[in-house]
Motif scaffolding. Structure first.
Motif, mmCIF file in Angstrom:
data_model
loop_
_atom_site.group_PDB
_atom_site.id
_atom_site.type_symbol
_atom_site.label_atom_id
_atom_site.label_comp_id
_atom_site.label_asym_id
_atom_site.label_seq_id
_atom_site.Cartn_x
_atom_site.Cartn_y
_atom_site.Cartn_z
ATOM 1 N N ARG A 173 81.599 27.391 81.485
ATOM 2 C CA ARG A 173 81.389 25.946 81.347
ATOM 3 C C ARG A 173 79.917 25.637 81.047
ATOM 4 N N GLN A 174 79.022 26.406 81.643
ATOM 5 C CA GLN A 174 77.609 26.248 81.307
ATOM 6 C C GLN A 174 77.367 26.509 79.815
ATOM 7 N N LEU A 175 78.159 27.417 79.240
ATOM 8 C CA LEU A 175 78.016 27.768 77.818
ATOM 9 C C LEU A 175 78.738 26.787 76.902
ATOM 10 N N GLY A 176 79.459 25.824 77.489
ATOM 11 C CA GLY A 176 80.125 24.813 76.679
ATOM 12 C C GLY A 176 81.577 25.117 76.372
ATOM 13 N N TYR A 177 82.215 25.992 77.143
ATOM 14 C CA TYR A 177 83.623 26.315 76.931
ATOM 15 C C TYR A 177 84.478 25.732 78.045
ATOM 16 N N GLY A 178 85.701 25.314 77.679
ATOM 17 C CA GLY A 178 86.657 24.880 78.673
ATOM 18 C C GLY A 178 87.384 26.080 79.253
ATOM 19 N N CYS A 179 87.908 25.923 80.467
ATOM 20 C CA CYS A 179 88.550 27.036 81.166
ATOM 21 C C CYS A 179 89.874 26.551 81.758
ATOM 22 N N GLU A 205 76.450 38.719 91.024
ATOM 23 C CA GLU A 205 75.342 39.653 91.278
ATOM 24 C C GLU A 205 74.426 39.776 90.061
ATOM 25 N N PHE A 206 75.013 39.779 88.863
ATOM 26 C CA PHE A 206 74.236 39.853 87.616
ATOM 27 C C PHE A 206 74.594 38.647 86.739
ATOM 28 N N ALA A 207 74.434 37.455 87.312
ATOM 29 C CA ALA A 207 74.915 36.231 86.674
ATOM 30 C C ALA A 207 74.264 35.979 85.317
ATOM 31 N N ASP A 208 72.945 36.122 85.222
ATOM 32 C CA ASP A 208 72.249 35.831 83.958
ATOM 33 C C ASP A 208 72.684 36.805 82.867
ATOM 34 N N GLU A 209 72.735 38.072 83.217
ATOM 35 C CA GLU A 209 73.120 39.106 82.255
ATOM 36 C C GLU A 209 74.572 38.925 81.816
ATOM 37 N N THR A 210 75.449 38.658 82.772
ATOM 38 C CA THR A 210 76.870 38.474 82.460
ATOM 39 C C THR A 210 77.070 37.257 81.573
ATOM 40 N N ARG A 211 76.376 36.179 81.860
ATOM 41 C CA ARG A 211 76.487 34.966 81.045
ATOM 42 C C ARG A 211 76.040 35.232 79.613
ATOM 43 N N PHE A 233 79.765 37.509 73.169
ATOM 44 C CA PHE A 233 81.141 37.913 72.877
ATOM 45 C C PHE A 233 81.980 36.725 72.398
ATOM 46 N N PHE A 234 81.975 35.638 73.143
ATOM 47 C CA PHE A 234 82.836 34.512 72.773
ATOM 48 C C PHE A 234 82.309 33.747 71.561
ATOM 49 N N GLY A 262 84.030 32.462 66.201
ATOM 50 C CA GLY A 262 83.396 32.252 64.903
ATOM 51 C C GLY A 262 82.220 31.306 64.967
ATOM 52 N N GLU A 263 81.388 31.465 65.991
ATOM 53 C CA GLU A 263 80.240 30.573 66.187
ATOM 54 C C GLU A 263 78.917 31.351 66.213
ATOM 55 N N PRO A 264 78.693 32.230 65.280
ATOM 56 C CA PRO A 264 77.442 33.002 65.321
ATOM 57 C C PRO A 264 76.211 32.138 65.119
ATOM 58 N N PHE A 265 76.410 30.954 64.563
ATOM 59 C CA PHE A 265 75.280 30.058 64.307
ATOM 60 C C PHE A 265 74.781 29.390 65.592
ATOM 61 N N LEU A 266 75.566 29.443 66.669
ATOM 62 C CA LEU A 266 75.149 28.832 67.926
ATOM 63 C C LEU A 266 74.414 29.855 68.780
ATOM 64 N N PRO A 267 73.174 29.594 69.140
ATOM 65 C CA PRO A 267 72.434 30.556 69.969
ATOM 66 C C PRO A 267 72.947 30.528 71.409
ATOM 67 N N CYS A 268 72.715 31.603 72.118
ATOM 68 C CA CYS A 268 73.016 31.612 73.548
ATOM 69 C C CYS A 268 71.848 30.945 74.263
ATOM 70 N N PRO A 269 72.101 29.837 74.941
ATOM 71 C CA PRO A 269 71.004 28.995 75.463
ATOM 72 C C PRO A 269 70.043 29.756 76.364
ATOM 73 N N PRO A 270 68.786 29.820 76.000
ATOM 74 C CA PRO A 270 67.800 30.473 76.863
ATOM 75 C C PRO A 270 67.303 29.556 77.968
ATOM 76 N N SER A 271 67.665 28.284 77.886
ATOM 77 C CA SER A 271 67.120 27.312 78.828
ATOM 78 C C SER A 271 67.980 27.129 80.069
ATOM 79 N N LEU A 272 69.077 27.857 80.190
ATOM 80 C CA LEU A 272 69.931 27.719 81.366
ATOM 81 C C LEU A 272 69.236 28.279 82.607
ATOM 82 N N PRO A 273 69.574 27.772 83.784
ATOM 83 C CA PRO A 273 68.922 28.240 85.016
ATOM 84 C C PRO A 273 69.104 29.741 85.223
#
Length: 480
Positions: A227-233, A428-434, A440-441, A446-457
């Motif tokens: 959800r932090q990454l913008g996906y529904g679950c 235990e490895f929340a930042d790395e797992t995120r 992966f997702f 098909g969203e390679p143009f979207l960066p993985c947010p570096p600004s998340l806590p």
């Protein structure tokens, strides 16, 4: 006429009686304690041959000295009988173990409270060594140490309140042998509006593991990161668990039979949104699946059965079903006896089960592919002591060897904290797992143009491989 001999046995006062004298090894000798032995006197001269009375006394002495010995036949019979009894008891015990592995009641004893909502769950969670039940901030800080931080839980709680949730229901797919669909319940966990429009955001259907429901630590914590990454679950509970309906096998917990059909029902619902609860329908390519532990077995079966699913995340799954799980769990202890013990336990499980157990074999089905290539992530802690790492290694080798069918990513973090080693990476490895989930997702959808947010806590306390909890075993690549 021969004179008749007579014997008079005189026993002094305070000395042993006749029977004791007969049994004494000191007849005719001085006693060790210095007392006089009873005297045996004859009224006539003693002859060399013993009288009948003497023979009786000597026979009594010899009989009491001889140890009791069993014959060879009796000894062999006793040994064989003892061995047979031990063998029967061992067989019965192994059959009972097999029965427990599929007994629904035995596998519902530690199920999480289904009434706890996703907003309440972060504070009630039993993740990372915490006990279930409401906890204050101070109690949370104490029980999560040293695996993760209080900030992780508070942000999780805050996001759940901001984004909200819904309890939704939908039918599973029909059973393998024509069984009717089951009414399945699920938590709908949309992304926060600040991250992405919930109506258009891709969705991930996440399935819980053994003896659980959708209030499962792995599911809820992973959905927090997604959800932090913008996906529904969408998090369903399989039949007989949570608020989902009863199955056609009310006493049996199956393995590779029908739970994947509940996941596929959830995937259908996430794609089509027939009730308008999720914000609208999406194309097949925008809905992926994931599963944890036994839920990963269900996800693998669903992925093999439904070729329209664009990607799947399998976390710590027993991909060889119950039979493989039994064999892989005991072979390190029993060696050459593993096949025999496995078959006895397996036999016990089948005798007790109301349905076929490993009806579907995901690795066999996934091997029969033709493309186009779909995305698969296989994650498992390298120290996992619940599901043998051999299970993940086998799946990774198989799918990695079929590049025309699967684009494989593996993730094997050194999960080891508070004694836990089984799918712990999401806290235990929340930042790395995120970050791994993000890359992966993004590919899956098909969203390679979207960066993985570096600004998340940032939540992570430990860093692999240089900074890990005390007593962590030596690091190795789990899938090599």
């Amino acid at each position: 006429m021969a004179s008749r001999k007579s014997f008079n046995v005189s026993v002094p006062q305070g000395q042993p009686g006749y029977d004791e004298v007969a049994a004494s090894p000191f007849i005719g000798d001085q006693r060790e304690d210095g007392g006089d032995e009873p005297s045996i006197s004859s009224s006539s001269d003693q002859e060399d041959s013993s009288s009948d009375e003497e023979k009786d006394i000597q026979k009594m002495v010899r009989c009491q000295r001889l140890p009791k010995r069993c014959t060879l036949r009796v000894c062999l019979f006793s040994c064989c009988l003892g061995f047979a009894v031990c063998l029967v008891l061992t067989m019965v015990a192994l059959l009972l173990v097999g029965r427990q592995l599929v007994n629904l009641a035995a596998n519902r004893q530690n199920v999480q409270d289904r009434h706890i909502t996703p907003v309440q769950f972060p504070r009630y969670n039993s993740c990372g060594g915490c006990k279930p039940g409401y906890k204050s901030d101070k109690e949370l800080e104490a029980c999560t140490h040293p695996c993760f931080t209080l900030r992780y839980v508070l942000d999780w709680e805050r996001l759940a309140e901001e984004a909200g949730f819904k309890l939704v229901f939908f039918p599973s797919r029909p059973g393998p042998q024509g069984e009717k669909p089951i009414n399945i319940s699920a938590w709908w966990l949309p992304p926060p509006a600040s991250a992405r429009d919930p109506a258009t955001a891709p969705r991930v259907v996440a399935l819980h593991g053994l003896a659980s429901n959708n209030n499962h630590c792995g599911v809820q914590a992973s959905c927090f990161l997604l959800r932090q990454l913008g996906y529904g679950c969408l998090a369903p509970s399989v039949r007989d668990y949570g608020f989902s309906g009863p199955s056609s096998h009310p006493h049996t917990m199956t393995w590779g039979y029908d739970y994947h059909l509940d996941l596929l029902g959830a995937w259908d619902y996430a794609v089509n949104d027939p009730d308008g609860e999720l914000g609208g329908a999406l194309s097949d390519e925008k809905v992926a699946i994931m599963g944890f532990s036994k839920g990963a077995l269900g996800a693998a079966n669903a992925f093999a059965v439904e070729p329209r699913i664009p990607g799947a995340w399998f976390d710590s799954g027993p991909y060889c079903g119950l039979h493989g799980m039994i064999a892989n769990s005991i072979k390190r202890y029993l060696g050459i006896l593993t096949p025999l013990v496995t078959e006895v336990v397996w036999w016990g499980a089948n005798l007790a089960s109301e349905t076929p157990i490993d009806y579907y074999h995901p690795l066999e089905m996934l091997a029969k592919c033709s493309g186009p290539a779909r995305y698969v992530a296989i994650s498992q802690g390298m120290f996992d002591n619940v599901v043998p790492v051999e299970e993940g290694r086998r799946a990774a080798f198989l799918l990695g060897g079929l590049p025309e069918c699967y684009k494989l990513r593996t993730y094997t973090p050194p999960e080891y904290c508070n004694g836990a080693t089984h799918h712990q990476e999401m806290w235990e490895f929340a930042d790395e797992t995120r970050t791994v989930m993000c890359h992966f997702f993004r590919e899956v959808f098909g969203e390679p143009f979207l960066p993985c947010p570096p600004s998340l806590p940032s939540y992570q306390v430990w860093q692999s491989p240089s900074h890990l909890p005390r007593d962590t075993p030596p690091i190795s690549n789990a899938f090599e």
